[in-house]
Design an enzyme around this catalytic site. Structure first.
Site, PDB file in Angstrom:
ATOM      1  N   ARG A 100       0.860  -1.184   0.000  1.00 16.56           N
ATOM      2  CA  ARG A 100       0.000   0.000   0.000  1.00 16.56           C
ATOM      3  C   ARG A 100       0.896   1.233   0.000  1.00 16.56           C
ATOM      4  O   ARG A 100       2.105   1.130   0.193  1.00 16.56           O
ATOM      5  CB  ARG A 100      -0.872  -0.005   1.249  1.00 16.56           C
ATOM      6  CG  ARG A 100      -1.731  -1.253   1.343  1.00 16.56           C
ATOM      7  CD  ARG A 100      -2.746  -1.073   2.458  1.00 16.56           C
ATOM      8  NE  ARG A 100      -3.244  -2.361   2.905  1.00 16.56           N
ATOM      9  CZ  ARG A 100      -4.246  -3.027   2.334  1.00 16.56           C
ATOM     10  NH1 ARG A 100      -4.860  -2.527   1.286  1.00 16.56           N
ATOM     11  NH2 ARG A 100      -4.635  -4.189   2.810  1.00 16.56           N
ATOM     12  N   THR A 135       4.344   6.882   1.326  1.00  8.10           N
ATOM     13  CA  THR A 135       4.234   8.335   1.399  1.00  8.10           C
ATOM     14  C   THR A 135       3.499   8.875   0.181  1.00  8.10           C
ATOM     15  O   THR A 135       3.381  10.075   0.015  1.00  8.10           O
ATOM     16  CB  THR A 135       5.638   8.978   1.462  1.00  8.10           C
ATOM     17  OG1 THR A 135       6.404   8.458   0.369  1.00  8.10           O
ATOM     18  CG2 THR A 135       6.338   8.634   2.758  1.00  8.10           C
ATOM     19  N   SER A 136       3.007   7.993  -0.682  1.00 11.24           N
ATOM     20  CA  SER A 136       2.355   8.424  -1.912  1.00 11.24           C
ATOM     21  C   SER A 136       0.833   8.437  -1.734  1.00 11.24           C
ATOM     22  O   SER A 136       0.319   7.876  -0.776  1.00 11.24           O
ATOM     23  CB  SER A 136       2.726   7.468  -3.039  1.00 11.24           C
ATOM     24  OG  SER A 136       2.075   6.230  -2.858  1.00 11.24           O
ATOM     25  N   ASP A 175      13.271   7.064   4.238  1.00 10.54           N
ATOM     26  CA  ASP A 175      13.373   6.182   3.074  1.00 10.54           C
ATOM     27  C   ASP A 175      14.842   6.226   2.650  1.00 10.54           C
ATOM     28  O   ASP A 175      15.347   7.273   2.308  1.00 10.54           O
ATOM     29  CB  ASP A 175      12.497   6.798   1.969  1.00 10.54           C
ATOM     30  CG  ASP A 175      11.939   5.750   1.014  1.00 10.54           C
ATOM     31  OD1 ASP A 175      12.347   4.594   1.115  1.00 10.54           O
ATOM     32  OD2 ASP A 175      11.094   6.115   0.171  1.00 10.54           O
TER      33      ASP A 175
END
Lengths: 516, 516
Positions: B209, B212-213, B270
């Site tokens: 899922r 951060t998008s 990230d």
């Protein structure tokens, strides 16, 4: 976006009788209309507001109306107290935004230098409780790894100083001392403070509790007296007695430091830059003008090499000079524990023996304390350089240090605790005949912690032999005390294969000791 | 120390109806004799055991017998389910020791290289739920900062691969594709999978899922079909249809990766090494033998410089070769979003337009998907180099891709969700006349997230103009959709001052585009 715009359906505030310590927890029922409409996620951070007040809390979703009903917003005990609004009060709930200053933390993770503004934003958000423990861990690791450069340490020191109350004693000379730690049993503060205060110099010492050690100064002092003093009582007693041995946490001096320590402790991390910023910001907040730093060096101390001790001293001096602190750092022998006892009750016994000029008193604890107290006394412009030690010794031998300590204990609130070590004990024996040539500070500290120190005050280790002693095979090296069977077992198991002592010949000891 | 030795007074197990998501919480009453005797601290980690099972949980202390009584041990909903013992069952409680592998994390913080054994110990402890979120944050930051060297990435990849189930399809060629992300609307997987599967090649795609998008492949696919498939049904449908678009989380393929992502997400961190280890371990666990990687490069993409894309490609190749994966990485144009829609429902609309050969279909999404699918089809030893694209185009144009997609949707479980974008919307307008010369991926992704994507499936951004388009002042650049008023307000406020578009002259666009 203004607070007005984020206002949601109101819920009735309710206290939930769960103690979640430093972490604010909010409880919402799964059928609550606000929860359903907002699409909050469990463990998300939410912002609860009313009357212009706000508090952030981690959301726990509840399926039991005994805890909270669908029209209620529950707060855990400490969060409810912090929010300080009555039960039944209508409150708004909105998704909390992650703190903006986390951007700086991410840049630091990416390897950037941060400036004063970044550190100010971070410490201010931490002070407002906007950082989760996870975010604080990210900050600590990011700034810990590969160190901060010295200007970053300076920025962090200043930023941390700004987040709390800063005491002003209105005196030209406010002395303080601090040891960077790592040496079990090193309770010199409990001797230095009464000696220096008896000399008449102001020394309002605030200390932390143990982070990774078996006892901090505050843990040990708590065996004798209360240390959680409100700022007003602290002020009154310091002016009266010229010194105190208080816990820094309740004085609101450096709240960010305490919060970071609550994360550092379970993670077991500790970096040079954070240490310098933490120590200096706390000392400045406590109103110190003159600071004596004790940097022990030894193969199992926090600082292992003389060159590291020198570079740490330079870092302390660099930041100290720029924040207006008169700072002296002494590098001391950290090759073994100081005194005999390790753990609150055992350390108190050593301290009292020194104060009472008991011939049994541990010589190393007495001498080191006199040396440090002497250096502080020489901050006094009326004391001739080199005369501090003998002044300190006179104060100790005359019983004035003991009398001062008793007055400080009474002023802080004497504890009626038993001073006996734990009832469960066992001895760790020498595995060969020879001379004690090495003692592992870390191993003995760990043994004392496993035995239950510092929470279990009577737990710890009592050293029967120190470096240079001749021992026979099967002779006890030290005794371990515990109060609870589980702790006893942990410590017993831990010391079954190793003792933390090395027994060898006299030559190997001499080689180790050339530096001091 | 054995479990027997740590056994304490038994308490009766009880479920506490609080949803604490991934974090296990235990509740003990303040008057509980075990709590009092053990000196547990609030928020300490405790270990609950019975019948040889153990679970670790964070302690919350309760002052209300409605939640737990003094002789009970409460577990939060998920913890109770995981522990899987009946209410009333007698359980033992002991202090949990910090995971031993945290020593490796501390060494990494100190700047050391870790070896395979270290990473294995860490991922194994994480998989057993022994790391708190704070400890996972420390690991992520320590390994993120300044990167891991390529052999550490290899060790971490292997260690992560070991913690979960590994699928074996018993076929010589199992294809997979992955995009490193950062480009909104880039839903090529929903086109590549049906095209490649229609060619007959096995492509069992599992996706995550959104981290951060505004939407991950799984988030978008969930608009059409269930993605939370049990391993058995996944196996059955892949063998039947040759492809799937499932969520990787429920397949137990890489549990550690999912746990780390749950910490990375709120921290917004990230790193390259973690990304490579995360992607490759997941693809290997899913049984892939051939992997096509999409690395978009652009001024507002995750990778901004061509040289960084090259070094990332080399890192993927280095690790891929050593773990036996046939890996090809293509560097693609990441200068703007792909397609028009950003957010689950809007992206599904774009995908369906391409599959249906609708003349309105976004050309860039169609072309990129054909190019990627063509490269994967060329993994087929029977396909001549350079012929993949035209095979892919034939499959799409003939309607075979659409038919395959419909069969995959039915096999996974068609969702009866509405496919309409959110009912609240507003347009963001051009502030001058000229050519669109830059579009900020990050800004548009953030706008879509503030509008509610991906949780609010109909929320998002619909681009009306792309790079190179001429626009007039006041003409709409894009439309923002939301389902809830608060989200609408957030997104509206966010786009009030900036649009994320730069409008200039044609020359500046040409300069940006020389690389592709």
């Amino acid at each position: 976006m203004s607070d007005e715009e984020s206002i949601k359906t109101r819920l009735k505030l309710r206290a939930v009788a769960v103690d979640t310590y430093r972490e604010n927890v909010a409880y919402m029922h799964r059928e609550c209309s606000v929860y359903r409409a907002e699409g909050f996620q469990a463990l998300a951070k939410i912002r609860v507001g009313c009357n212009g007040k706000q508090i952030e809390a981690v959301l726990n979703v509840v399926d039991d109306i005994c805890i909270v009903g669908p029209d209620e917003l529950g707060l855990s005990e400490q969060a409810f107290q912090r929010f300080a609004e009555p039960a039944g009060q209508p409150v708004n709930v909105a998704q909390a935004e992650p703190p903006l200053s986390m951007d700086g933390v991410r840049r630091k993770i990416g390897g950037e230098r941060l400036d004063y503004g970044d550190y100010q934003a971070i410490t201010s958000d931490i002070a407002k409780g906007r950082y989760s423990k996870m975010e604080m861990a990210a900050f600590l690791v990011a700034t810990g790894q590969n160190g901060l450069d010295r200007d970053e340490v300076l920025s962090l020191t200043r930023a941390m100083l700004e987040t709390g109350v800063r005491l002003n004693w209105n005196e030209p000379l406010v002395a303080d001392k601090h040891c960077i730690g790592g040496i079990p049993g090193n309770r010199t503060s409990l001797l230095v403070v009464p000696i220096v205060a008896a000399h008449g110099m102001l020394i309002p010492k605030t200390s932390s509790r143990a982070i990774t050690s078996p006892a901090g100064t505050a843990d040990t002092m708590e065996v004798l007296a209360r240390t959680d003093l409100a700022p007003e009582s602290l002020d009154r007693l310091v002016r009266m007695e010229r010194g105190c041995l208080a816990w820094g946490g309740t004085t609101r001096l450096a709240p960010v430091d305490d919060m970071l320590i609550s994360v550092e402790r379970p993670l077991g991390i500790d970096s040079q830059g954070q240490m310098v910023a933490s120590i200096l910001s706390k000392k400045l907040a406590a109103g110190a003008t003159h600071l004596l730093l004790d940097i022990p060096v030894g193969p199992t101390a926090k600082v292992r090499q003389m060159r590291d001790a020198m570079s740490l001293r330079k870092l302390f001096e660099y930041v100290g000079d720029r924040v207006g602190l008169h700072l002296e750092a002494v590098i001391t022998d950290g090759s073994q524990p100081i005194g005999r006892g390790i753990g609150p009750v055992l350390e108190v016994r050593d301290v009292m023996q020194v104060l009472e000029n008991d011939p049994q008193a541990p010589v190393d604890l007495r001498e080191k304390s006199l040396r440090l107290a002497g250096r502080i006394i020489e901050f006094d412009p009326d004391v001739r350089g080199g005369f501090g030690y003998s002044i300190a010794r006179d104060i100790l031998e005359s019983g004035r240090a003991l009398a001062k300590m008793q007055r400080i204990i009474d002023a802080q609130g004497r504890q009626e605790l038993q001073l006996e070590p734990g009832r469960l004990c066992f001895d760790v024996l020498a595995d060969r005949t020879g001379m004690v040539v090495a003692i592992d500070n870390f191993f003995l500290a760990q043994t004392a912690r496993l035995a239950g120190a510092p929470i279990s005050r009577g737990a710890g280790v009592d050293l029967l032999h120190k470096l240079g002693d001749m021992v026979e095979e099967g002779q006890p090296l030290y005794r371990v005390y515990a109060e609870f069977p589980a702790n006893f077992e942990f410590a017993h198991e831990f010391t079954r294969v190793r003792s933390g002592y090395r027994i060898g010949d006299a030559q190997s000891l001499r080689r180790l000791h050339t530096e001091f």
